[in-house]
Design a protein around this motif. Structure first.
Motif, PDB file in Angstrom:
ATOM      1  N   VAL A 116       0.869  -1.158   0.000  1.00 16.99           N
ATOM      2  CA  VAL A 116       0.000   0.000   0.000  1.00 16.99           C
ATOM      3  C   VAL A 116       0.914   1.219   0.000  1.00 16.99           C
ATOM      4  N   GLN A 117       0.398   2.387  -0.359  1.00 19.43           N
ATOM      5  CA  GLN A 117       1.210   3.593  -0.284  1.00 19.43           C
ATOM      6  C   GLN A 117       0.442   4.711   0.389  1.00 19.43           C
ATOM      7  N   ALA A 118       1.210   5.601   0.991  1.00 14.76           N
ATOM      8  CA  ALA A 118       0.589   6.766   1.621  1.00 14.76           C
ATOM      9  C   ALA A 118      -0.095   7.614   0.558  1.00 14.76           C
ATOM     10  N   PHE A 119      -0.975   8.484   1.007  1.00 12.45           N
ATOM     11  CA  PHE A 119      -1.755   9.300   0.080  1.00 12.45           C
ATOM     12  C   PHE A 119      -0.910  10.460  -0.441  1.00 12.45           C
ATOM     13  N   PHE A 120       0.081  10.121  -1.277  1.00 13.38           N
ATOM     14  CA  PHE A 120       0.913  11.143  -1.889  1.00 13.38           C
ATOM     15  C   PHE A 120       0.183  11.772  -3.068  1.00 13.38           C
TER      16      PHE A 120
ATOM     17  N   ILE B 125      -3.780   5.290   0.706  1.00  9.22           N
ATOM     18  CA  ILE B 125      -4.698   5.589   1.805  1.00  9.22           C
ATOM     19  C   ILE B 125      -4.099   6.677   2.695  1.00  9.22           C
ATOM     20  N   LYS B 126      -4.970   7.350   3.409  1.00 13.14           N
ATOM     21  CA  LYS B 126      -4.513   8.241   4.470  1.00 13.14           C
ATOM     22  C   LYS B 126      -4.036   7.375   5.622  1.00 13.14           C
TER      23      LYS B 126
ATOM     24  N   ILE C 190      -8.161   2.532   9.326  1.00 13.23           N
ATOM     25  CA  ILE C 190      -8.644   2.946   8.005  1.00 13.23           C
ATOM     26  C   ILE C 190      -8.726   1.746   7.071  1.00 13.23           C
ATOM     27  N   LEU C 191      -7.701   0.914   7.084  1.00 15.35           N
ATOM     28  CA  LEU C 191      -7.715  -0.287   6.245  1.00 15.35           C
ATOM     29  C   LEU C 191      -8.876  -1.204   6.625  1.00 15.35           C
ATOM     30  N   THR C 192      -9.057  -1.421   7.917  1.00 16.67           N
ATOM     31  CA  THR C 192     -10.084  -2.344   8.383  1.00 16.67           C
ATOM     32  C   THR C 192     -11.489  -1.841   8.078  1.00 16.67           C
TER      33      THR C 192
ATOM     34  N   GLN D  46     -13.904  -3.277   4.924  1.00 19.79           N
ATOM     35  CA  GLN D  46     -15.330  -3.104   5.233  1.00 19.79           C
ATOM     36  C   GLN D  46     -15.788  -4.030   6.358  1.00 19.79           C
ATOM     37  N   ALA D  47     -14.975  -4.116   7.382  1.00 19.90           N
ATOM     38  CA  ALA D  47     -15.315  -4.928   8.546  1.00 19.90           C
ATOM     39  C   ALA D  47     -16.482  -4.306   9.309  1.00 19.90           C
ATOM     40  N   ASN D  48     -17.218  -5.165  10.022  1.00 22.76           N
ATOM     41  CA  ASN D  48     -18.373  -4.691  10.776  1.00 22.76           C
ATOM     42  C   ASN D  48     -18.826  -5.808  11.717  1.00 22.76           C
TER      43      ASN D  48
END
Length: 303
Positions: free
Chosen positions: A156-160, A176-177, A188-190, A195-197
């Protein structure tokens, strides 16, 4: 940490976050770019977080808060219900997981410092077959230890900004942020990506008990260096926050307080449905967000 980062008592929260953002990039830009280039050359960025599917929607984001490490009873409950929970663990929680014989489903690392590699080096026994999400700017030693431990690496990469920071940006890798810290990135990933719940937050404290000596906190030595070895000046840069959940007071240095403020800002932007299904499972610390519900692990399992 730069000197401009530690002036939070003379700024409002927004001003403080602006300073944090700019100083963090200034202090780490070269390290991040060096890591990205080396990782790209040695390992490539073939597999990304797009390929991850969680087995159980009920999830726990497990961080390495200092107070939560003291409570092994929570892990007894988690281990009994392990097959019905997805655990997304911050890298700093690996030693606690190892001690409690709890293998996570996913591990997350975003910090580019070499010291992060020690978490993996010292806990290789629980890496085999586990999915590890690594920021492209992670130190190459982390990647190497993950490979040696048999982990499945996803990038993954930071929101550059792909124009302003195009040398850091890699096309095709989700951005992602990250909130400046692995706990926020894991949440944020989760919540957004997997889309965990529901989601339980465990060990995201951003502070220490006020019984903790200042010199035992993570950034104390760096603050001492910046403030001419003046311990009184250093102590003045900690804030004290009373926790309404347990009635105790906790202390946070400028870095940890900034982490809290960033998560607080991101929280306000999240969809209502995600916030409704997020629970704080740790009484300790300063994590106090608008409409964030608190419960314990036993009640969370029943949800």
């Amino acid at each position: 940490m730069s000197e401009t980062v530690i002036c939070m008592k003379t700024m409002n929260d927004n001003e403080f976050l602006d300073v944090i953002t700019h100083s963090t990039f200034k202090n780490n830009a070269k390290l991040w770019l060096d890591n990205i280039l080396e990782n790209e050359k040695r390992f490539g960025f073939k597999n990304t977080i797009r390929e991850i599917k969680i087995n159980h929607p009920k999830s726990i984001v497990l961080a390495a808060g200092p107070e939560s490490k003291k409570n092994n009873n929570d892990f007894e409950i988690i281990n009994k219900n392990r097959k019905n929970i997805t655990i997304v663990a911050c890298d700093g929680a690996l030693s606690t997981l190892s001690k409690n014989n709890c293998v996570p489903d996913i591990i997350v690392s975003v910090d580019g410092q070499q010291i992060i590699a020690n978490f993996y080096k010292n806990n290789k026994k629980i890496l085999d077959g586990v999915t590890v999400i690594l920021a492209t700017s992670i130190h190459p030693d982390v990647v190497q230890h993950c490979i040696e431990g048999g982990a499945k690496i996803k990038w993954v990469q930071a929101f550059f900004n792909c124009e302003e920071h195009k040398e850091y940006f890699r096309k095709g890798i989700p951005s992602i942020k990250m909130g400046g810290n692995v706990g926020t990135a894991s949440y944020i990933l989760t919540s957004i990506v997997f889309q965990a719940n529901p989601i339980g937050l465990m060990g995201i404290e951003f502070a220490w008990s006020d019984e903790t000596p200042y010199n035992s906190t993570q950034y104390y030595d760096k603050l001492m260096k910046l403030l001419d070895q003046d311990s009184k000046r250093v102590e003045n840069h900690f804030i004290h926050v009373e926790n309404s959940r347990d009635g105790k007071t906790y202390i946070a240095d400028p870095v940890y307080y900034a982490y809290f403020l960033i998560l607080k800002e991101i929280w306000e932007e999240l969809p209502v449905e995600i916030k409704k299904n997020t629970y704080n499972l740790t009484k300790a610390g300063i994590l106090d967000l608008n409409n964030l519900k608190s419960t314990n692990i036993e009640e969370f399992i029943k949800i």
